[in-house]
Write an enzyme that holds these catalytic residues in place. Sequence first.
Site, PDB file in Angstrom:
ATOM      1  N   GLY A 220       1.330  -7.005  -3.643  1.00 27.59           N
ATOM      2  CA  GLY A 220       0.189  -6.252  -3.126  1.00 27.59           C
ATOM      3  C   GLY A 220      -1.115  -6.989  -3.346  1.00 27.59           C
ATOM      4  O   GLY A 220      -1.991  -7.007  -2.468  1.00 27.59           O
ATOM      5  N   GLU A 258      -8.065   5.849   0.140  1.00 26.59           N
ATOM      6  CA  GLU A 258      -7.898   7.285  -0.095  1.00 26.59           C
ATOM      7  C   GLU A 258      -7.468   7.409  -1.545  1.00 26.59           C
ATOM      8  O   GLU A 258      -6.370   7.008  -1.918  1.00 26.59           O
ATOM      9  CB  GLU A 258      -6.853   7.875   0.856  1.00 26.59           C
ATOM     10  CG  GLU A 258      -6.890   9.399   0.892  1.00 26.59           C
ATOM     11  CD  GLU A 258      -5.958  10.032  -0.122  1.00 26.59           C
ATOM     12  OE1 GLU A 258      -6.472  10.487  -1.179  1.00 26.59           O
ATOM     13  OE2 GLU A 258      -4.758  10.067   0.126  1.00 26.59           O
TER      14      GLU A 258
END
Length: 488
Positions: A220, A258
Amino acid sequence: MGYFPDDTSALFIDGELRPTDGGTYPVVNPATGEQIGHAANGTPGDADAAIAAARRAYDTTDWTRDAAFRAHCLRQLHARLTSDLEEIRAVTIAEVGTSHTMTTGPQMEDPINGLLYWADLAEKFDYSENKGSHELMGITSRHEVRREGAGVVAAITPWNFPHQINFAKIGAALAAGCTVVLKPAPDTPWTGALLGVAAADTDLPAGVFNVVTSESNDPGQRLVDSPDVDVVSFTGSSATGRHIMASAAPTLKKVFLELGGKSAAIVLDDADLATACMMTAITCTLHAGQGCVFTTRLIVPREQLGEAIETTKGVMAGIVPGDPNDPGTMCGPIISPRQLERVSGYVELAKKEGGTIEIGGEVFDSPTGGGNWYTPTLISGLDPHSRVAQEEIFGPVLVILPHDGDDDAVRLANDNPYGLSGAVWGTDPDRIERAVRGMRTGTLSVNGGQYFGQDMPFGGVKQSGIGREMGEAGFEEFLEYKSIGYGV
């Protein structure tokens, strides 16, 4: 289809299911604590391969220019997934610990069906707009504004509602003409990996969609750092979101975040107190409280505090954590021993901060003989600025606070670094509207109304994030504007 478990120990890169040099790592059922299989332990090198494939697919194919074909592929993916719903359901319950009932809604079936929304939007969206002729410095030009896919998207997703969040990112990005590399959460790799298995049976061109699972966050990080990634769409903790923003800054990526929430349910003094307390208690304990939008602060009139505590305690007493395979279960297991320790730690902190544990506050005896379980918990007596009243816990823990009138209730709701969701309970429309206008939050429920839907923008303000997911607003997060002047 054979999702469970063999095919889910492979990565999906450049149109192929493939192994990784990183080997595999164990997948554990949070309801039992038992190892149920393995997932591919992708490496940064695998992330590089996926990025290269996505970059090539975006730069050299017609994917971003052919909306009808994109819609076709999304409908194919939907059909492939719906043909194996029961097998996907078994994977989801075993890996996520969510209840069977929730998989019929936001935990599985709703987001899979949402692919049809994205397919329809891909076809009907107006990607260009004629602005007419304009003159500047004696030159007449015809103006046109186009919207094009923003490029290669890194979708980095969490473990609590993996299907919902995976499809919100993947569906919108693919529909908009982007190519995607999905990095699922380490705790729930299978729900991401099975998308690669399904995609392999569609007409999606090689490289358009890729999945890299890993026990580590290193792949990631590689996605965030890479100059060949144009957009990072991340859902998770605010701390990780801040790290991603800083890491993406050198390459000036477009970043959607988010993040966390500590949402407040405001109960006005003319509300149905019993219903408000009941619904807030249920919401807070659904999926063991592991939802960023769940209302975890209950703000009630001071003169009704005692009644509210007793009512909420009574509701929570009837919510018994249970086996997620039981259709009657609402509150299942905590995802991992690490998260269980976090929840327990916050409850112990509440005692030190002067709070009273009205009910719960204990590790729960497992109904399955193992796993990670915690009792629904109500805490009163905390200062609104205490850590437990301010910070996201991500467990079935509700803090109840008194207010001294409508304005004070809104002030307490806003006196928090987050602004993801909230609720208002009342009778007088004018008072309700003042509270709705006053609350700084991205989503809001009034008297139990549901704001969530495929066509509804979702996201927060303040430290709850940047940008919106779902709806046309979420679709446009994956588009870039191109302004063109044609000489006439």
